[in-house]
Design a protein around this motif. Sequence first.
Motif, mmCIF file in Angstrom:
data_model
loop_
_atom_site.group_PDB
_atom_site.id
_atom_site.type_symbol
_atom_site.label_atom_id
_atom_site.label_comp_id
_atom_site.label_asym_id
_atom_site.label_seq_id
_atom_site.Cartn_x
_atom_site.Cartn_y
_atom_site.Cartn_z
ATOM 1 N N ARG A 127 23.916 45.397 -15.623
ATOM 2 C CA ARG A 127 24.261 44.210 -15.018
ATOM 3 C C ARG A 127 24.796 44.199 -13.487
ATOM 4 O O ARG A 127 25.253 45.222 -13.144
ATOM 5 N N LEU A 128 24.809 43.046 -12.885
ATOM 6 C CA LEU A 128 25.296 43.077 -11.509
ATOM 7 C C LEU A 128 26.851 42.646 -11.785
ATOM 8 O O LEU A 128 27.292 41.597 -12.252
ATOM 9 N N CYS B 150 31.133 42.917 -10.195
ATOM 10 C CA CYS B 150 31.957 42.878 -8.828
ATOM 11 C C CYS B 150 33.230 43.499 -8.980
ATOM 12 O O CYS B 150 34.032 43.475 -10.167
ATOM 13 N N TYR C 25 29.818 43.853 -4.596
ATOM 14 C CA TYR C 25 29.092 43.638 -5.858
ATOM 15 C C TYR C 25 28.229 45.003 -6.171
ATOM 16 O O TYR C 25 27.854 45.713 -4.874
ATOM 17 N N PHE D 13 25.724 47.359 -9.197
ATOM 18 C CA PHE D 13 24.901 47.342 -10.671
ATOM 19 C C PHE D 13 25.472 48.393 -11.576
ATOM 20 O O PHE D 13 25.530 49.779 -11.147
ATOM 21 N N ASN E 224 21.800 51.192 -6.754
ATOM 22 C CA ASN E 224 22.879 50.718 -5.808
ATOM 23 C C ASN E 224 22.439 51.064 -4.374
ATOM 24 O O ASN E 224 23.017 50.532 -3.504
ATOM 25 N N TRP F 251 20.305 48.409 -3.452
ATOM 26 C CA TRP F 251 21.024 47.219 -3.365
ATOM 27 C C TRP F 251 21.848 47.291 -1.897
ATOM 28 O O TRP F 251 21.905 46.302 -1.235
ATOM 29 N N LEU G 279 17.737 46.016 -10.057
ATOM 30 C CA LEU G 279 17.718 45.201 -8.942
ATOM 31 C C LEU G 279 16.268 44.443 -8.780
ATOM 32 O O LEU G 279 16.579 43.168 -8.333
ATOM 33 N N PHE H 217 16.800 41.472 -10.987
ATOM 34 C CA PHE H 217 17.874 40.362 -10.173
ATOM 35 C C PHE H 217 17.057 39.591 -9.125
ATOM 36 O O PHE H 217 17.287 38.234 -9.304
#
Length: 181
Positions: free
Chosen positions: A70-71, A73, A85, A87, A112, A115, A170, A173
């Motif tokens: 999941r993403l 934060c 934020y 993952f 990440n 990301w 990612l 998403f």
Amino acid sequence: MKGRKFIGLALAATLFAACQSDTYYIKGEAHDFADGTVLYLAEADGTHRVLDSMTVSKGRFAYDALADDRLLCLIPAGTTDPALYFFACPGNAYVELSPEMGGSRVSGTRVNNEWQALNDTVAKYDGHIRTLFAADSISPQKTYAVSERLYTTLTRRISEAALRNSDNALGRFISSHYLPK
């Protein structure tokens, strides 16, 4: 001899289990935050539902949990805006937390790293577009053409990131949140 075989087998099993880990680990630096600052781990969706917390100590923090791609934060206590934020994918993530908007960074896992690279790209193009519209322009058509070219390039970069990451969180998403269906 039996003891050595058992130790070897136990070591091999441990190494195999470590390689197959479904845990994500966060090691972070938060030098601009006071000792004792609580960092809330929250869902990245609109509600920012808090899942857990960790505390900054000597400019550092750490956390681990089961990975679920999941993403998520990190939100420093006393604020409502996420500072970062990332993952929650298996592996080791390294976080540099900053109170400056857009100053925090994440790295360590493939997802990440990608990301962060995507966030850097978006920030770069956002800066170009903002600068373009901040300047006095005698030629609105030229400003529009340049902004349209920047936006088209940025959209292509996001699509490329989705394609490169089609096999991970990612890519899913980006495909579900940003690309035309």
